[in-house]
Design an enzyme around this catalytic site. Structure first.
Site, short mmCIF file in Angstrom:
data_model
loop_
_atom_site.label_atom_id
_atom_site.label_comp_id
_atom_site.label_asym_id
_atom_site.label_seq_id
_atom_site.Cartn_x
_atom_site.Cartn_y
_atom_site.Cartn_z
N ASP A 1 11.00 11.51 -8.55
CA ASP A 1 10.19 12.02 -9.65
C ASP A 1 10.33 13.53 -9.79
O ASP A 1 10.31 14.06 -10.91
CB ASP A 1 8.72 11.64 -9.45
CG ASP A 1 8.45 10.22 -9.95
OD1 ASP A 1 9.00 9.85 -10.99
OD2 ASP A 1 7.71 9.48 -9.26
N CYS B 1 11.26 11.33 0.98
CA CYS B 1 11.29 9.87 0.86
C CYS B 1 11.97 9.43 -0.43
O CYS B 1 12.02 8.25 -0.74
CB CYS B 1 9.89 9.28 0.99
SG CYS B 1 8.80 9.77 -0.36
N GLU C 1 5.96 15.49 -5.87
CA GLU C 1 6.92 14.89 -6.81
C GLU C 1 6.74 15.40 -8.23
O GLU C 1 7.41 14.95 -9.15
CB GLU C 1 6.85 13.36 -6.75
CG GLU C 1 5.47 12.77 -6.91
CD GLU C 1 5.47 11.24 -6.76
OE1 GLU C 1 6.53 10.62 -6.77
OE2 GLU C 1 4.36 10.69 -6.65
N HIS D 1 12.77 2.15 -10.81
CA HIS D 1 12.18 1.31 -9.76
C HIS D 1 12.92 0.00 -9.62
O HIS D 1 12.95 -0.59 -8.55
CB HIS D 1 10.68 1.13 -10.01
CG HIS D 1 9.93 2.36 -9.62
ND1 HIS D 1 9.53 3.29 -10.53
CD2 HIS D 1 9.58 2.82 -8.40
CE1 HIS D 1 8.95 4.28 -9.90
NE2 HIS D 1 8.96 4.02 -8.60
C1 PEP Z 1 9.85 9.56 -5.57
O1 PEP Z 1 9.37 9.79 -6.69
O2 PEP Z 1 10.79 10.21 -5.08
C2 PEP Z 1 9.33 8.46 -4.75
C3 PEP Z 1 9.74 8.28 -3.52
O3 PEP Z 1 8.45 7.61 -5.33
P1 PEP Z 1 8.87 6.47 -6.37
O4 PEP Z 1 10.36 6.33 -6.31
O5 PEP Z 1 8.17 5.22 -5.97
O6 PEP Z 1 8.40 7.02 -7.66
MG MG Z 2 7.53 8.89 -7.31
#
Ligand code: PEP
Ligand code: MG
Length: 579
Positions: free
Chosen positions: A456, A503, A432, A190
């Site tokens: 994820d 995403c 995910e 993150h």
């Molecule tokens: C993901 O896991 O791909 C996602 C978009 O969520 P995050 O990166 O916030 O875990």
């Molecule tokens: Mg995620």
């Protein structure tokens, strides 16, 4: 000049002065000392050394009393280092002759000694960490400052740190932080995602390198290829200045694409939304021509302040985003707190394995009092524009149903109070966790849309921590197992006529976009800085070509060959990218 390799996670190139935050978070100034202030500065240095010695001696006495003289001897060794005439003379010379600040001179000399120890075989290597300890003590006396100082910068710097949390980076001012590099961290952490959102070039997972650099030294951060270059020579500096120019030019060209809709070369409209972490980013997304917000990571609201956000705090943030998007859809993902984002839940911090523990929707369903506060604000904001609600980290149908029931319940309460929207907004979920991809055909009928969180999904499919550099080679969104799961989810969504997008970070990797289009995806959500690049790639390829690429990939058995094949196809279909 010294060069260190790491993992580039937020593209860009930056040249500037280093601000070193080691484990103690000191910023070491390189400022020059005026001729007439040299004696005074040396006195300050000696004062700091005396204070450090007194502190070490106190520690030695306490430890000797508690554990015996054997342990106390460790501190005697530290005291000897601070009495080493040769070391101190070198520092003094640098202050007198080169006019370096005592902090910078002391740090340079001690780190040089430490590096020499680090290269020795056997137990002598341990002496290096003793030297760092001594350095920290003296610097603490000289500087008495810490990480807080980053909030009061007056000139731009490149931050070099052991590690940075997403909460720290989210508070970085992109005007003053030109880029950062960390010893720890992995490709889709993150921290990396926030850097992309803020468009701050970043390289993570460099491994130990801080001992080779002092604050104030000139550094180049190549976050295209993953290099940190300390004290560059003239040709290297010139090379990077040129690349920086080219990059600026290229980005200007991409800007021109931003106002156009995203289409493939054969005219297929691609819905291109943006991922944000902070409400302030929404306006930029709108300016850059995003079709909406495809992922609003609301957990950052919790990371920015020491207390829990109130319903009004939530509402203000969501209202700001919805209003900035001027009628375009906004997907608000309910909080995905946990694992690397647990600061507000100290009772959860000692979970044995937070990535597999109570996080995200699991946390929300256990602490419904917290979840209700957020859901109320989301539903109130839905009166202002087209809001969609998305649940993260769903592993089972039961969880999805519980979350939906709670949402409906909160909506009814709000309706009774006259504050709810006319109809319940569309509800979606992230895919995910592998279980959600495997059961996508069961989930699809129960939601209005699906969103593939490949960050994820990759982590959990391959059991490779996305923020651990040691397993970064394993963490591969092009691995055939991940590709298959994505394919399955897309097919399930299509069979149930439910929209599905990606995403995760993979949607902004140029060569992977071709594969995703070929697998049937027509919707993406990416960091605002990547919108132009995705439009460029889509605009150069035809669906037929992408489908052929995807067919080949589905028959392949290894992530590395898939990535190589995709790069080759990308060059053939799209042409060379920058650099
Ligand atoms: C993901 O896991 O791909 C996602 C978009 O969520 P995050 O990166 O916030 O875990
Ligand atoms: Mg995620």
């Amino acid at each position: 000049m010294e060069k260190f390799a790491g993992i580039p996670v937020s593209p860009g190139i930056a040249l500037g002065e280093a601000l070193v935050l080691d484990r103690q978070g000191f910023r070491i100034p390189r400022r020059l000392v005026q001729q007439d202030a040299v004696e005074q500065e040396l006195e300050r240095l000696h004062g700091a050394i005396r204070a450090a010695q007194a502190q070490i001696a106190r520690n030695r006495d306490t430890i000797t009393q508690q554990l015996g003289p054997h342990y106390g001897a460790i501190f005697d060794a530290h005291l000897q280092m601070l009495q080493d005439r040769k070391l101190l003379e070198e520092v003094e010379q640098l202050v007198r002759r080169r006019h370096w600040s005592p902090e910078f001179a002391f740090s340079q000399v001690v780190r040089r000694y430490a590096r020499a120890f680090e290269e020795l075989p056997g137990p002598m290597r341990e002496r290096a960490s003793d030297l760092f300890d001594v350095e920290r003590r003296v610097l603490r006396e000289l500087l008495g400052r810490n990480r807080e100082e980053i909030a009061h910068l007056t000139s731009p710097v490149l931050v070099l740190a052991h590690d940075l949390t997403p909460g720290e980076v989210v508070n970085f001012d992109p005007q003053l932080i030109l880029g950062f590099a960390t010893e720890r961290g992995g490709p889709s952490s993150h921290t990396a995602i926030v850097a992309q959102g803020l468009e701050i070039p970043a390289v993570v997972g460099v491994g130990p390198f801080l001992s080779a650099v002092s604050g104030g030294q000139e550094v180049i951060l190549d976050a295209e290829q993953g290099w940190v270059i300390v004290d560059p020579d003239d040709p290297t500096r010139a090379h990077y200045q040129q690349r920086l120019q080219r990059r600026r030019h290229y980005r200007q060209q991409l800007r021109q694409l931003e106002q156009q809709e995203c289409h493939t070369a054969d005219g297929q409209r691609i819905e291109l939304m943006a991922n944000i972490e902070l409400p302030q980013e929404a306006q930029l997304c709108c300016q850059r021509g995003a079709d909406g917000i495809g992922l609003y990571r609301t957990e950052f609201l919790y990371l920015q302040s020491p207390s829990l956000p109130t319903e009004e705090d939530h509402y203000r943030a969501y209202a700001q985003v919805v209003q900035a998007m001027q009628g375009r859809p906004v997907v608000i993902r309910t909080f995905d707190l946990g694992a690397d984002k647990l600061r507000h839940m100290p009772q959860l911090e000692d979970q044995p394995n937070p990535f597999l523990g109570v996080r995200s929707i699991r946390l929300a369903l256990r602490h419904t009092e917290l979840f209700r506060v957020q859901l109320r604000a989301v539903l109130r904001a839905a009166r202002l524009g087209p809001v969609r609600v998305m649940f993260p980290f769903v592993a089972t149908l039961r969880e999805l149903r519980q979350a939906k029931t709670l949402l409906a319940d909160v909506w009814e309460d709000l309706r009774e109070e006259g504050q709810g929207p006319e109809v319940l907004p569309p509800v979606g979920m992230m895919i995910e966790i592998p279980s959600a991809a495997l059961l996508a055909d069961l989930f699809a009928p129960e939601v209005d849309f699906l969103s593939l969180g490949t960050n994820d999904l990759t982590q959990y499919t391959l059991a490779a921590d996305r923020s651990n550099r040691e397993v970064s080679a394993l963490y591969d969104p092009c691995d055939p197992a991940v590709v298959r799961l994505v394919h399955m989810a897309v097919q399930a969504a299509q069979a149930h006529h439910k929209p599905i997008n990606v995403c995760g970070q993979v949607a902004s990797i140029p060569e992977c976009i071709i594969l995703l289009l070929g697998l049937g995806l027509r919707r993406f959500s990416v960091a605002p800085g990547a919108l132009g690049e995705v439009k460029r790639v889509c605009g150069r390829v035809r669906l037929r070509q992408c489908q052929q690429v995807a067919q080949r990939v589905l028959g392949m058995d290894d992530g590395r060959s898939i990535r190589l094949f995709l790069r080759q196809e990308y060059r053939r279909l799209v042409g060379a990218s920058l650099d």
